[in-house]
Design a protein around this motif. Structure first.
Motif, PDB file in Angstrom:
ATOM      1  N   ASN A  53       0.167  -1.300   0.028  1.00 58.18           N
ATOM      2  CA  ASN A  53       0.464  -0.286  -0.027  1.00 58.18           C
ATOM      3  C   ASN A  53       1.184   1.388  -0.226  1.00 58.18           C
ATOM      4  N   THR A  54       1.399   1.143  -0.375  1.00 56.03           N
ATOM      5  CA  THR A  54       2.843   1.736  -0.623  1.00 56.03           C
ATOM      6  C   THR A  54       3.415   2.532  -1.668  1.00 56.03           C
ATOM      7  N   VAL A  55       3.799   3.695  -2.512  1.00 56.91           N
ATOM      8  CA  VAL A  55       3.758   3.811  -3.532  1.00 56.91           C
ATOM      9  C   VAL A  55       5.329   3.492  -4.340  1.00 56.91           C
ATOM     10  N   GLU A  56       6.003   3.339  -5.251  1.00 56.16           N
ATOM     11  CA  GLU A  56       7.038   2.686  -5.923  1.00 56.16           C
ATOM     12  C   GLU A  56       8.299   3.779  -5.518  1.00 56.16           C
ATOM     13  N   PRO A  57       9.395   3.055  -5.122  1.00 56.33           N
ATOM     14  CA  PRO A  57      10.352   4.361  -4.500  1.00 56.33           C
ATOM     15  C   PRO A  57      11.000   5.751  -6.490  1.00 56.33           C
ATOM     16  N   ALA A  58      11.231   5.239  -6.778  1.00 54.73           N
ATOM     17  CA  ALA A  58      10.872   6.233  -7.973  1.00 54.73           C
ATOM     18  C   ALA A  58      10.055   6.944  -8.250  1.00 54.73           C
ATOM     19  N   GLU A  59       8.878   6.986  -7.593  1.00 56.09           N
ATOM     20  CA  GLU A  59       7.715   7.418  -7.972  1.00 56.09           C
ATOM     21  C   GLU A  59       7.336   8.197  -6.963  1.00 56.09           C
ATOM     22  N   PHE A  60       7.834   7.970  -5.745  1.00 52.79           N
ATOM     23  CA  PHE A  60       7.871   9.049  -4.987  1.00 52.79           C
ATOM     24  C   PHE A  60       9.434   9.402  -4.224  1.00 52.79           C
ATOM     25  N   ARG A  61      10.332   9.462  -5.038  1.00 56.17           N
ATOM     26  CA  ARG A  61      11.036  10.119  -4.966  1.00 56.17           C
ATOM     27  C   ARG A  61      10.492  11.331  -5.840  1.00 56.17           C
ATOM     28  N   ARG A  62       9.709  11.122  -7.265  1.00 56.16           N
ATOM     29  CA  ARG A  62       9.572  11.800  -8.017  1.00 56.16           C
ATOM     30  C   ARG A  62       8.666  13.155  -7.119  1.00 56.16           C
ATOM     31  N   ILE A  63       7.615  13.105  -6.511  1.00 56.22           N
ATOM     32  CA  ILE A  63       7.090  13.316  -5.684  1.00 56.22           C
ATOM     33  C   ILE A  63       8.132  14.329  -4.800  1.00 56.22           C
ATOM     34  N   GLU A  64       8.814  14.198  -4.031  1.00 56.22           N
ATOM     35  CA  GLU A  64       9.360  14.366  -2.859  1.00 56.22           C
ATOM     36  C   GLU A  64      10.336  15.786  -4.017  1.00 56.22           C
ATOM     37  N   GLU A  65      10.789  15.043  -4.828  1.00 63.52           N
ATOM     38  CA  GLU A  65      11.353  16.463  -6.121  1.00 63.52           C
ATOM     39  C   GLU A  65      10.666  17.362  -6.448  1.00 63.52           C
ATOM     40  N   GLU A  66       9.258  17.222  -6.581  1.00 59.58           N
ATOM     41  CA  GLU A  66       8.848  17.829  -7.101  1.00 59.58           C
ATOM     42  C   GLU A  66       8.364  19.275  -5.931  1.00 59.58           C
ATOM     43  N   ILE A  67       7.930  18.478  -5.166  1.00 56.87           N
ATOM     44  CA  ILE A  67       7.804  19.437  -3.532  1.00 56.87           C
ATOM     45  C   ILE A  67       9.339  20.714  -3.424  1.00 56.87           C
ATOM     46  N   VAL A  68       9.889  19.554  -3.122  1.00 54.79           N
ATOM     47  CA  VAL A  68      11.347  20.595  -3.187  1.00 54.79           C
ATOM     48  C   VAL A  68      11.718  21.497  -3.958  1.00 54.79           C
ATOM     49  N   ALA A  69      11.298  21.271  -5.095  1.00 51.85           N
ATOM     50  CA  ALA A  69      11.806  22.705  -5.884  1.00 51.85           C
ATOM     51  C   ALA A  69      10.681  23.706  -6.014  1.00 51.85           C
ATOM     52  N   ASP A  78      11.494  10.573   7.653  1.00 50.90           N
ATOM     53  CA  ASP A  78      12.308  10.357   8.169  1.00 50.90           C
ATOM     54  C   ASP A  78      13.343   9.646   6.574  1.00 50.90           C
ATOM     55  N   ALA A  79      13.453   8.945   6.263  1.00 54.78           N
ATOM     56  CA  ALA A  79      14.045   8.004   5.932  1.00 54.78           C
ATOM     57  C   ALA A  79      14.367   8.186   4.521  1.00 54.78           C
ATOM     58  N   ALA A  80      13.333   7.521   4.128  1.00 51.58           N
ATOM     59  CA  ALA A  80      13.337   7.709   2.171  1.00 51.58           C
ATOM     60  C   ALA A  80      13.561   9.684   1.985  1.00 51.58           C
ATOM     61  N   ASN A  81      14.831   9.870   0.959  1.00 57.21           N
ATOM     62  CA  ASN A  81      14.845  10.639  -0.212  1.00 57.21           C
ATOM     63  C   ASN A  81      15.625  11.788   0.818  1.00 57.21           C
ATOM     64  N   LYS A  82      15.759  11.850   1.885  1.00 57.75           N
ATOM     65  CA  LYS A  82      16.256  12.894   2.822  1.00 57.75           C
ATOM     66  C   LYS A  82      17.747  13.875   2.181  1.00 57.75           C
ATOM     67  N   ASP A  83      18.028  13.403   1.424  1.00 57.70           N
ATOM     68  CA  ASP A  83      19.481  13.941   0.665  1.00 57.70           C
ATOM     69  C   ASP A  83      18.671  14.803  -0.900  1.00 57.70           C
ATOM     70  N   LEU A  84      17.740  14.417  -0.848  1.00 56.22           N
ATOM     71  CA  LEU A  84      16.779  15.470  -1.464  1.00 56.22           C
ATOM     72  C   LEU A  84      16.116  16.897  -0.840  1.00 56.22           C
ATOM     73  N   ARG A  85      15.538  16.668   0.408  1.00 53.44           N
ATOM     74  CA  ARG A  85      15.263  18.015   1.579  1.00 53.44           C
ATOM     75  C   ARG A  85      16.028  18.117   2.161  1.00 53.44           C
ATOM     76  N   LEU A  86      17.631  17.454   2.493  1.00 53.69           N
ATOM     77  CA  LEU A  86      18.346  18.385   3.464  1.00 53.69           C
ATOM     78  C   LEU A  86      18.761  18.769   2.133  1.00 53.69           C
ATOM     79  N   SER A  87      19.483  18.848   1.057  1.00 53.57           N
ATOM     80  CA  SER A  87      20.394  19.313   0.285  1.00 53.57           C
ATOM     81  C   SER A  87      19.328  20.942  -0.296  1.00 53.57           C
ATOM     82  N   ARG A  88      18.689  20.971   0.156  1.00 53.73           N
ATOM     83  CA  ARG A  88      17.354  22.047  -0.062  1.00 53.73           C
ATOM     84  C   ARG A  88      17.101  22.773   0.551  1.00 53.73           C
ATOM     85  N   ALA A  89      16.998  22.379   2.192  1.00 56.40           N
ATOM     86  CA  ALA A  89      16.923  23.406   3.179  1.00 56.40           C
ATOM     87  C   ALA A  89      18.004  24.117   3.361  1.00 56.40           C
TER      88      ALA A  89
END
Length: 179
Positions: A53-69, A78-89
């Protein structure tokens, strides 16, 4: 504070802090669990439910990329893709609470309901027990050290605000109100 990553253990209150910061600063808050869990009407009973019942990792990363942009955001997760949000924060709020406090938060979230999950998704007591075991074992031995490393590597230019209990959280949020 324009791009704020709220991180910490399950039950620490990441979503509550993110929502409060978003309201105080007029910035949209994004709760990553709401994007990670598929919408529907089901009860989370264990890792098998999570796997189906969770989205695929690649799809979740794409969603998070859109948010952090975006120019401004508050994101809790927490864990998934923390590099994305931490590097932009520009700000990292690390809820570095003792395990017992996170366990209390987990129980409170279960008893009072959670806005972490999409509408219609509920956590079973078995899932809560699984998360409690995770808080006691995986968080201190693997996940917390990994998060500390990720903050030092990916958020080197960000202001890191490390809070250790609910009183420190209240003081911090109060200081944000006065800005």
């Amino acid at each position: 504070m324009e791009r704020i990553a709220v991180v910490g253990c399950i039950g620490a209150g990441k979503s509550t802090v993110a929502r409060s910061l978003g309201m105080r600063l007029g910035i949209e808050a994004f709760h990553l669990d709401r994007y990670w869990w598929r919408p529907g009407r089901y009860r989370v009973t264990g890792p098998a439910t999570a796997a189906t019942n969770t989205v695929e990792p690649a799809e979740f990363r794409r969603i998070e990329e859109e948010i952090v942009a975006r120019d401004r955001w508050v994101i809790d997760g927490d864990a998934a893709n923390k590099d994305l949000r931490l590097s932009r924060a520009d700000t990292v709020v690390f809820l570095d609470f003792p395990r017992w406090l996170c366990l209390c938060g987990l129980l409170q979230r279960h008893l009072m309901g959670s806005y972490d999950y999409p509408d219609g998704v509920k956590a079973s007591l078995r899932w809560v027990a699984f998360l409690a075991q995770w808080i006691c074992t995986t968080w201190p031995s693997a996940r917390r050290p990994s998060l500390v490393t990720a903050i030092s590597v990916h958020a080197a230019a960000a202001e890191v605000i490390q809070l250790h209990n609910r009183r420190e959280v209240r003081r911090f949020l109060s200081s944000v109100e006065r800005r």
